[in-house]
Design a protein around this motif. Sequence first.
Motif, PDB file in Angstrom:
ATOM      1  N   UNK A   1       7.019  42.694   2.737  1.00  0.00           N
ATOM      2  CA  UNK A   1       6.257  43.355   1.681  1.00  0.00           C
ATOM      3  C   UNK A   1       6.411  42.525   0.407  1.00  0.00           C
ATOM      4  N   UNK A   2       5.312  42.134  -0.210  1.00  0.00           N
ATOM      5  CA  UNK A   2       5.428  41.337  -1.421  1.00  0.00           C
ATOM      6  C   UNK A   2       4.092  41.090  -2.073  1.00  0.00           C
ATOM      7  N   UNK A   3       4.029  40.021  -2.864  1.00  0.00           N
ATOM      8  CA  UNK A   3       2.812  39.663  -3.579  1.00  0.00           C
ATOM      9  C   UNK A   3       2.387  38.251  -3.203  1.00  0.00           C
ATOM     10  N   UNK A   4       1.076  38.032  -3.166  1.00  0.00           N
ATOM     11  CA  UNK A   4       0.544  36.713  -2.875  1.00  0.00           C
ATOM     12  C   UNK A   4       0.710  35.815  -4.100  1.00  0.00           C
ATOM     13  N   UNK A   5       0.427  34.534  -3.914  1.00  0.00           N
ATOM     14  CA  UNK A   5       0.509  33.595  -5.028  1.00  0.00           C
ATOM     15  C   UNK A   5      -0.453  33.988  -6.146  1.00  0.00           C
ATOM     16  N   UNK A   6      -1.554  34.657  -5.789  1.00  0.00           N
ATOM     17  CA  UNK A   6      -2.534  35.093  -6.789  1.00  0.00           C
ATOM     18  C   UNK A   6      -2.144  36.401  -7.463  1.00  0.00           C
ATOM     19  N   UNK A   7      -1.043  37.001  -7.028  1.00  0.00           N
ATOM     20  CA  UNK A   7      -0.585  38.247  -7.627  1.00  0.00           C
ATOM     21  C   UNK A   7      -1.072  39.502  -6.943  1.00  0.00           C
ATOM     22  N   UNK A   8      -1.831  39.355  -5.857  1.00  0.00           N
ATOM     23  CA  UNK A   8      -2.281  40.524  -5.106  1.00  0.00           C
ATOM     24  C   UNK A   8      -1.130  41.094  -4.286  1.00  0.00           C
ATOM     25  N   UNK A   9      -1.231  42.356  -3.964  1.00  0.00           N
ATOM     26  CA  UNK A   9      -0.304  42.948  -3.007  1.00  0.00           C
ATOM     27  C   UNK A   9      -0.631  42.410  -1.612  1.00  0.00           C
ATOM     28  N   UNK A  10       0.385  42.296  -0.772  1.00  0.00           N
ATOM     29  CA  UNK A  10       0.123  41.817   0.574  1.00  0.00           C
ATOM     30  C   UNK A  10       1.300  42.018   1.503  1.00  0.00           C
ATOM     31  N   UNK A  11       1.091  41.633   2.766  1.00  0.00           N
ATOM     32  CA  UNK A  11       2.111  41.723   3.800  1.00  0.00           C
ATOM     33  C   UNK A  11       2.199  40.385   4.523  1.00  0.00           C
ATOM     34  N   UNK A  12       3.408  40.026   4.918  1.00  0.00           N
ATOM     35  CA  UNK A  12       3.633  38.839   5.735  1.00  0.00           C
ATOM     36  C   UNK A  12       4.159  39.238   7.093  1.00  0.00           C
ATOM     37  N   UNK A  13       4.269  38.263   7.995  1.00  0.00           N
ATOM     38  CA  UNK A  13       4.641  38.583   9.377  1.00  0.00           C
ATOM     39  C   UNK A  13       5.309  37.388  10.054  1.00  0.00           C
ATOM     40  N   UNK A  14       6.230  37.708  10.966  1.00  0.00           N
ATOM     41  CA  UNK A  14       6.745  36.719  11.905  1.00  0.00           C
ATOM     42  C   UNK A  14       7.407  37.440  13.075  1.00  0.00           C
ATOM     43  N   UNK A  15       7.434  36.752  14.207  1.00  0.00           N
ATOM     44  CA  UNK A  15       8.196  37.228  15.355  1.00  0.00           C
ATOM     45  C   UNK A  15       9.597  36.646  15.250  1.00  0.00           C
ATOM     46  N   UNK A  16      10.607  37.424  15.632  1.00  0.00           N
ATOM     47  CA  UNK A  16      11.984  36.955  15.565  1.00  0.00           C
ATOM     48  C   UNK A  16      12.651  37.109  16.925  1.00  0.00           C
ATOM     49  N   UNK A  17      13.628  36.231  17.199  1.00  0.00           N
ATOM     50  CA  UNK A  17      14.346  36.327  18.466  1.00  0.00           C
ATOM     51  C   UNK A  17      15.534  37.274  18.332  1.00  0.00           C
ATOM     52  N   UNK A  18      16.355  37.339  19.360  1.00  0.00           N
ATOM     53  CA  UNK A  18      17.470  38.285  19.385  1.00  0.00           C
ATOM     54  C   UNK A  18      18.484  38.024  18.279  1.00  0.00           C
TER      55      UNK A  18
END
Length: 688
Positions: free
Chosen positions: A517-534
């Motif tokens: 949960x955070x903000x984009x470089x342009x200052x918009x609200x946004x969401x990021x994602x990644x898959x993680x291992x064990x």
Amino acid sequence: MREMLRSRARQVVLIGLSGLWLSGAADAANLVDLPVLTSTSGVLDVLMVARPATASTLTPLNPTSWVYDICPRPANGALSCPTTTANLYGGTRLQLAAGDTLKVRLVNLLPLLPEAAHAAEAGNSYLKLNPTNIHTHGLLVSPRYPTTANPTYGDNVLVLTLNTATGSPSSDAHVHGDTRLGYTDYSIKVPAGHPSGMYWFHPHVHGVSLNQVSGGLSGMITVGSVLDYVCKGKTCANFAAGLPVRHLLLKDTQVLSTGKMQTQQDPDFCLGNGASQGYCAGSLHSDDSGAIDSRGGRWFFTVNGQPYPNVPVTNKGGEIWRLTAASGSATYNLHLQDTAVPANDMTVQVLSIDGVAVQGPKTGSVLTWLNLNRQRGNLVPCPGINTTLSNLTTGAPVCAKGITMMPSSRVELWVAYRDAAGNLVTPIAGTKAVLRTVGYASGPEGDTWPAVDLAQVTFSGSARVSTDPIALEIGGTLTALLDQATLATAMKTENAAVGTQAGCTPLAAGHGRRIFYGNTAAGDFGLGYEEIDAYGVTVPGTFVDVKAFDPDTPTICVSLATGNTTNTEVWQLVNLAGEDHNFHIHQLRFKLLNDPNTDGSTTLRTLDSSAIAYDNLPLRHGSASCNTVQAWRDSRNPFSAGYKACDGAPVTVAIPFSIAGDFVYHCHILEHEDGGMMARIRVRASAN
């Protein structure tokens, strides 16, 4: 609305004013319960008209609000209700039973949107047309699309209904979903065995959700009865059957001195920062006795549409209150305070959170359990109950001295008069308390929501007797969450109709997902994602940096397990921002695996029947200086060249997927959702 970082100095101004907002007010009119429509023979078939209407309870400004005018669907096909209730702004309650079908013809008669912060963005001019839809928040139901055999929609927020009188989208519009003109038909099947509890409905059009909810568009849904999960034992059941049940829908809206409702809600509404804005001063009871300055603006906080009503508790055993936080963006920090004992937060028993009954553990330490779930308020052991338990028939009762309700939260409480020690006692007739939100600061880059007196509570009634319970048992369905295998079976036909998709496969053993949960470089609200291992390490090729909502491309694709059985995934939620957010995902529930108040991401709890099944969860703010993914990664590695200690820790949840379809997860602070803090998820039937 673009995110505007608010300084600590501005927050201090609001905190300094909040003391003024807790001043006294004249006695108020008694609270009136919401009008209710109840299913018959397994069906509730309603006409729901979204339209403007005068909010006559918001005196003296009497603004034009947006309301749901709801009635049994006319047999003649009319698109308006023959009669209306007196207080449409307050909302309506829809009463259902497990196995029912909720049929809705939603008609859009809303005017052009007078203020649309996101309408100027590329492809979004259609938002000025004020398109709308409905979401049955918390129900475990299908988000299906129409088929030839069934032309209705399920609980699908990717369909928009337009008012034919306001026009159609331009050719360059990038509409976020299907478009319908005039009205849309929904048919939402509540599965047999669906948990009894409290839910709600509201519009969910990306870009104008805040405007429409702040304008007044929301209502309650209840399934079954409180007695389905409270007091299954005979003695307790006889006691609980005599308790009045109240439904309290909490809304707030801002009105300028001209009487114009400001639907693009401004957290700084009460700060004097420009002659064009509305202002508040003195009492914020929102009733006629409240002082206002010469500009005359008012921020109304209402219960069932009523500003500062009186709640008369006349039953000797108290009452059950069912509360929904239907604010667009404000967080309520609810306390029930005895006016005769300054700063005495009265103890109440918590019966459910987010529509699902709660109970502590049967064995072990209640304090450990309370600490794990403290993000939902100041939870405490119920007075008279041992904090170290063994061999209870049901889990430990849970009490609270304060409840944190971010937008969309629900809570059910047993409210009875208690002394300063929390003991149940007989009140002196006319004893008063105040239901108030004491104010909430959401972080160094966040908003500070005001302290407001919401309702006066007057206690009376005959004397309690020794056989009255000191806590209500939670039993029957225990956590009241529908068994996932039963849910998957109930959804079998609808899940199969969604079809499968190549490449949408279950995660590898031990793998999970991480959401930023955070903000984009342009200052918009946004969401990021990644898959993680064990080990929590990013799986190569899966990282997507924080970005604003893309309605066309699912961020995540999940396959149900073999035979369309439930596929449970583990997600880690990371708040990069210097302000609080919250996590809500449609069509399902999730359970908390770690204490979000500590860095417990590597030590996960074993789920049991006492784990609360949430549908929204506060994500506390981190450090303002650690607001990028890379800064967060550096904070996890003290050997990194960019290392700096950051506040905040990942929150880990277990999510059981049983319903196929396309839906969303997002922050339910609607300013943030509309600003881009949402992502699309695709769940598909298994290929075998």
